[in-house]
Each structure stands twice: as structure tokens, then as C-alpha cells.
Design a protein around this motif. Structure first.
Motif, PDB file in Angstrom:
ATOM      1  N   THR A   1      39.847  57.913  34.909  1.00 17.60           N
ATOM      2  CA  THR A   1      38.406  57.943  34.664  1.00 17.60           C
ATOM      3  C   THR A   1      38.081  58.788  33.442  1.00 17.60           C
ATOM      4  O   THR A   1      37.265  58.391  32.588  1.00 17.60           O
ATOM      5  N   ASP A   2      38.705  59.960  33.327  1.00 26.33           N
ATOM      6  CA  ASP A   2      38.473  60.806  32.156  1.00 26.33           C
ATOM      7  C   ASP A   2      39.044  60.167  30.897  1.00 26.33           C
ATOM      8  O   ASP A   2      38.491  60.334  29.800  1.00 26.33           O
ATOM      9  N   ALA A   3      40.149  59.450  31.040  1.00 31.23           N
ATOM     10  CA  ALA A   3      40.712  58.743  29.892  1.00 31.23           C
ATOM     11  C   ALA A   3      39.733  57.694  29.378  1.00 31.23           C
ATOM     12  O   ALA A   3      39.568  57.504  28.171  1.00 31.23           O
ATOM     13  N   ALA A   4      39.071  57.010  30.311  1.00 30.17           N
ATOM     14  CA  ALA A   4      38.079  56.016  29.908  1.00 30.17           C
ATOM     15  C   ALA A   4      36.944  56.666  29.123  1.00 30.17           C
ATOM     16  O   ALA A   4      36.454  56.106  28.133  1.00 30.17           O
ATOM     17  N   LYS A   5      36.539  57.866  29.535  1.00 30.28           N
ATOM     18  CA  LYS A   5      35.489  58.581  28.801  1.00 30.28           C
ATOM     19  C   LYS A   5      35.956  58.917  27.395  1.00 30.28           C
ATOM     20  O   LYS A   5      35.202  58.784  26.433  1.00 30.28           O
ATOM     21  N   GLN A   6      37.210  59.374  27.270  1.00 27.09           N
ATOM     22  CA  GLN A   6      37.744  59.694  25.956  1.00 27.09           C
ATOM     23  C   GLN A   6      37.758  58.470  25.052  1.00 27.09           C
ATOM     24  O   GLN A   6      37.533  58.570  23.848  1.00 27.09           O
ATOM     25  N   LEU A   7      38.031  57.312  25.632  1.00 27.39           N
ATOM     26  CA  LEU A   7      38.111  56.073  24.870  1.00 27.39           C
ATOM     27  C   LEU A   7      36.763  55.368  24.771  1.00 27.39           C
ATOM     28  O   LEU A   7      36.668  54.306  24.166  1.00 27.39           O
ATOM     29  N   GLN A   8      35.734  55.985  25.388  1.00 34.21           N
ATOM     30  CA  GLN A   8      34.381  55.411  25.410  1.00 34.21           C
ATOM     31  C   GLN A   8      34.393  53.987  25.970  1.00 34.21           C
ATOM     32  O   GLN A   8      33.846  53.046  25.409  1.00 34.21           O
ATOM     33  N   LEU A   9      35.059  53.866  27.118  1.00 34.57           N
ATOM     34  CA  LEU A   9      35.111  52.612  27.850  1.00 34.57           C
ATOM     35  C   LEU A   9      34.589  52.850  29.262  1.00 34.57           C
ATOM     36  O   LEU A   9      34.649  53.964  29.775  1.00 34.57           O
ATOM     37  N   ALA A  10      34.098  51.795  29.876  1.00 31.98           N
ATOM     38  CA  ALA A  10      33.734  51.891  31.294  1.00 31.98           C
ATOM     39  C   ALA A  10      35.015  52.072  32.099  1.00 31.98           C
ATOM     40  O   ALA A  10      36.000  51.389  31.855  1.00 31.98           O
ATOM     41  N   PRO A  11      35.033  53.000  33.066  1.00 36.04           N
ATOM     42  CA  PRO A  11      36.250  53.194  33.884  1.00 36.04           C
ATOM     43  C   PRO A  11      36.760  51.903  34.501  1.00 36.04           C
ATOM     44  O   PRO A  11      37.970  51.667  34.540  1.00 36.04           O
ATOM     45  N   SER A  12      35.839  51.053  34.984  1.00 36.16           N
ATOM     46  CA  SER A  12      36.267  49.805  35.608  1.00 36.16           C
ATOM     47  C   SER A  12      37.008  48.910  34.614  1.00 36.16           C
ATOM     48  O   SER A  12      37.971  48.221  34.979  1.00 36.16           O
ATOM     49  N   LYS A  13      36.567  48.937  33.353  1.00 42.95           N
ATOM     50  CA  LYS A  13      37.234  48.132  32.333  1.00 42.95           C
ATOM     51  C   LYS A  13      38.639  48.650  32.059  1.00 42.95           C
ATOM     52  O   LYS A  13      39.589  47.871  31.922  1.00 42.95           O
ATOM     53  N   LEU A  14      38.784  49.967  31.983  1.00 39.87           N
ATOM     54  CA  LEU A  14      40.106  50.532  31.721  1.00 39.87           C
ATOM     55  C   LEU A  14      41.041  50.292  32.901  1.00 39.87           C
ATOM     56  O   LEU A  14      42.203  49.918  32.720  1.00 39.87           O
ATOM     57  N   PHE A  15      40.557  50.503  34.128  1.00 38.53           N
ATOM     58  CA  PHE A  15      41.386  50.234  35.299  1.00 38.53           C
ATOM     59  C   PHE A  15      41.832  48.773  35.306  1.00 38.53           C
ATOM     60  O   PHE A  15      42.995  48.465  35.592  1.00 38.53           O
ATOM     61  N   GLY A  16      40.908  47.871  34.989  1.00 40.00           N
ATOM     62  CA  GLY A  16      41.244  46.452  34.966  1.00 40.00           C
ATOM     63  C   GLY A  16      42.296  46.128  33.924  1.00 40.00           C
ATOM     64  O   GLY A  16      43.228  45.357  34.177  1.00 40.00           O
ATOM     65  N   TRP A  17      42.149  46.746  32.741  1.00 46.76           N
ATOM     66  CA  TRP A  17      43.124  46.499  31.670  1.00 46.76           C
ATOM     67  C   TRP A  17      44.498  47.039  32.058  1.00 46.76           C
ATOM     68  O   TRP A  17      45.517  46.378  31.853  1.00 46.76           O
ATOM     69  N   LEU A  18      44.533  48.235  32.619  1.00 53.33           N
ATOM     70  CA  LEU A  18      45.805  48.838  33.014  1.00 53.33           C
ATOM     71  C   LEU A  18      46.513  48.005  34.076  1.00 53.33           C
ATOM     72  O   LEU A  18      47.736  47.841  34.042  1.00 53.33           O
ATOM     73  N   GLU A  19      45.737  47.461  35.019  1.00 45.83           N
ATOM     74  CA  GLU A  19      46.342  46.626  36.058  1.00 45.83           C
ATOM     75  C   GLU A  19      46.837  45.313  35.473  1.00 45.83           C
ATOM     76  O   GLU A  19      47.962  44.876  35.748  1.00 45.83           O
ATOM     77  N   GLU A  20      46.022  44.693  34.638  1.00 42.97           N
ATOM     78  CA  GLU A  20      46.386  43.399  34.062  1.00 42.97           C
ATOM     79  C   GLU A  20      47.614  43.502  33.166  1.00 42.97           C
ATOM     80  O   GLU A  20      48.432  42.574  33.114  1.00 42.97           O
ATOM     81  N   ASN A  21      47.755  44.626  32.474  1.00 39.50           N
ATOM     82  CA  ASN A  21      48.871  44.800  31.544  1.00 39.50           C
ATOM     83  C   ASN A  21      50.029  45.582  32.142  1.00 39.50           C
ATOM     84  O   ASN A  21      50.870  46.114  31.412  1.00 39.50           O
ATOM     85  N   ARG A  22      50.060  45.696  33.453  1.00 40.01           N
ATOM     86  CA  ARG A  22      51.188  46.264  34.183  1.00 40.01           C
ATOM     87  C   ARG A  22      51.470  47.722  33.815  1.00 40.01           C
ATOM     88  O   ARG A  22      52.598  48.132  33.587  1.00 40.01           O
ATOM     89  N   TRP A  23      50.387  48.492  33.767  1.00 41.72           N
ATOM     90  CA  TRP A  23      50.531  49.946  33.677  1.00 41.72           C
ATOM     91  C   TRP A  23      50.416  50.554  35.075  1.00 41.72           C
ATOM     92  O   TRP A  23      51.099  51.503  35.390  1.00 41.72           O
ATOM     93  N   ILE A  24      49.539  49.987  35.892  1.00 40.36           N
ATOM     94  CA  ILE A  24      49.320  50.500  37.241  1.00 40.36           C
ATOM     95  C   ILE A  24      49.192  49.332  38.208  1.00 40.36           C
ATOM     96  O   ILE A  24      48.914  48.192  37.800  1.00 40.36           O
ATOM     97  N   TYR A  25      49.382  49.611  39.492  1.00 39.67           N
ATOM     98  CA  TYR A  25      49.209  48.585  40.522  1.00 39.67           C
ATOM     99  C   TYR A  25      48.899  49.274  41.843  1.00 39.67           C
ATOM    100  O   TYR A  25      49.028  50.499  41.982  1.00 39.67           O
TER     101      TYR A  25
END
Length: 228
Positions: free
Chosen positions: A136-160
């Protein structure tokens, strides 16, 4: 070298090796941090330490000479593999050619960096930031919505997430690459094995944050840190 490999080489149980590593880490003797690995058979996360050569030798310094020798032999084997892949000139002409090739490669890199200087400088600043942070804090640093970052990380196999669980887990290759890490928040016995099973949160390292900034192309978050 993981504490699991040390346990295998020395014939000790991993729980005992892990206990020794935690004791030394608590006293500030080990520089390495505790992390998690995903068991390939049951998909559960368990704690371990990933140790550099210095910490591995410190950990086994209290073991007997035979066990220490096994660890030292293993490190020498790993170093030999690295040396085998190094390009070493056998004569003066090869040395000159290698030096020329390196100079050409360096020039190409400098030209590429010059073209991307603003972006590179921003990512370098971000990579040198403080410790690991939650997604969540990483999303703030990147100025992205947390939900968007979580979605990207899951889709690109960073997290599951395992089925039926709400807890995110980092893929092991992302941990090994230093992009993500797990923060252990508690331990509880595994009902099947009796060993400690960790409760944890996924954290993004400075290296991972820099890589995400590059992949997601978010220059506003990088070039204007005062807004973060």
C-alpha cells in the motif's frame, strides 16, 4: 546459502540451525535477515535465513571441525563455479581485445544512460530510499491506487494468494531477486509437521520499488518526491 542447505550439509535439523541463526541475529552478530520460503510440496511458507559467506561461517563457527569443513568446501565449490564463467585472457593480444571490448561496452552504456538521464537518476534516488515498505505504501510512492498495484503484482506473478486465504505471498523468485521480502509477524505450529509456520506480510524493497517504477513508467512519482 540458506539455513536449510546448512542443515542438510551438517546433518542438523533445520529447526536447530534456525534457532542458532536467530540467536546470533538477535545479538547483532549476523547481518542477514530472516525471510520465508515456500515449501514445494505443501505450498506453506516457513522461515529461513539466506546467508552470505561471512554470516554462514559465523553461524557454523561453533560447530565441530568436520561440519565447518563441509560448509567451507561448499563455499569453495560455489566460488569455483563463478570463476569458471569468468573470461580470463591467456595472452597479451587477448587482454588488449578484452579491454577494447569492455571500453566499447562502457561507451554504449554511457550513451544509453545519457539518453535516459532523468529517468535513471529518479530510479537511483528511489532505489537508495529507506527500508522495505508494504504494498500500500509502495503504491503511494508510485502515485498509483493500491488496488491497481496489487492487481498488477498478481497478474505479473510477483504475489499470489492460496485458495481460501486472504494473505498475500511473494513468489520465491521475486524474493531471491531482492525485489520483495516477507516480514514475519508471528509464528504458530503447523498442525501437520509440528514445525513453526510463519504469519507474515509482503514488503517491497527499495530495489523492488525502483524496478516497479521502471516497469510501470510513473515518472511523476519519481521526479516529484515532495508529493509522496
Amino acid at each position: 546459502m540458506s539455513t536449510r542447505e546448512i542443515a542438510e550439509l551438517t546433518g542438523k535439523s533445520h529447526d536447530n540451525v534456525l534457532r542458532d541463526a536467530r540467536s546470533l541475529a538477535k545479538r547483532g552478530v549476523l547481518k542477514s535477515e530472516e525471510t520465508l520460503y515456500i515449501h514445494p510440496q505443501n505450498g506453506q511458507a516457513y522461515p529461513e535465513f539466506l546467508l552470505d559467506q561471512r554470516d554462514a561461517l559465523v553461524l557454523v563457527s561453533g560447530y565441530n571441525a568436520t561440519l565447518r569443513a563441509r560448509i567451507i568446501d561448499r563455499w569453495q565449490e560455489l566460488e569455483a563455479r563463478v570463476l569458471a564463467h569468468l573470461q580470463v585472457p591467456s595472452n597479451f593480444a587477448e587482454a588488449l581485445r578484452l579491454a577494447a571490448d569492455k571500453a566499447e561496452e562502457n561507451q554504449r552504456l554511457q550513451d544509453a544512460l545519457a539518453k535516459q538521464a532523468p529517468k535513471v537518476a529518479a530510479i537511483v534516488r528511489l532505489a537508495g530510499a529507506g527500508g522495505a515498505i508494504c504494498v500500500t505504501d509502495a503504491a503511494k510512492q508510485l502515485q498509483l491506487a493500491p488496488s491497481k498495484l496489487f492487481g498488477w503484482l498478481e497478474e505479473n506473478r510477483w504475489i499470489y494468494r492460496r485458495r481460501g486465504s486472504k494473505r498475500w505471498i511473494a513468489y520465491q523468485p521475486r524474493i531471491s531477486a531482492g525485489l520483495l521480502k516477507h516480514k514475519v509477524t508471528g509464528l504458530k505450529p503447523d498442525p501437520e509437521t509440528g514445525s513453526d509456520r510463519a504469519a507474515f506480510d509482503v514488503l517491497v524493497t527499495p530495489k523492488g520499488l525502483a524496478r516497479l517504477a521502471e516497469l510501470l513508467a510513473v515518472p511523476a512519482a519519481l521526479t516529484n518526491p515532495g508529493r509522496n
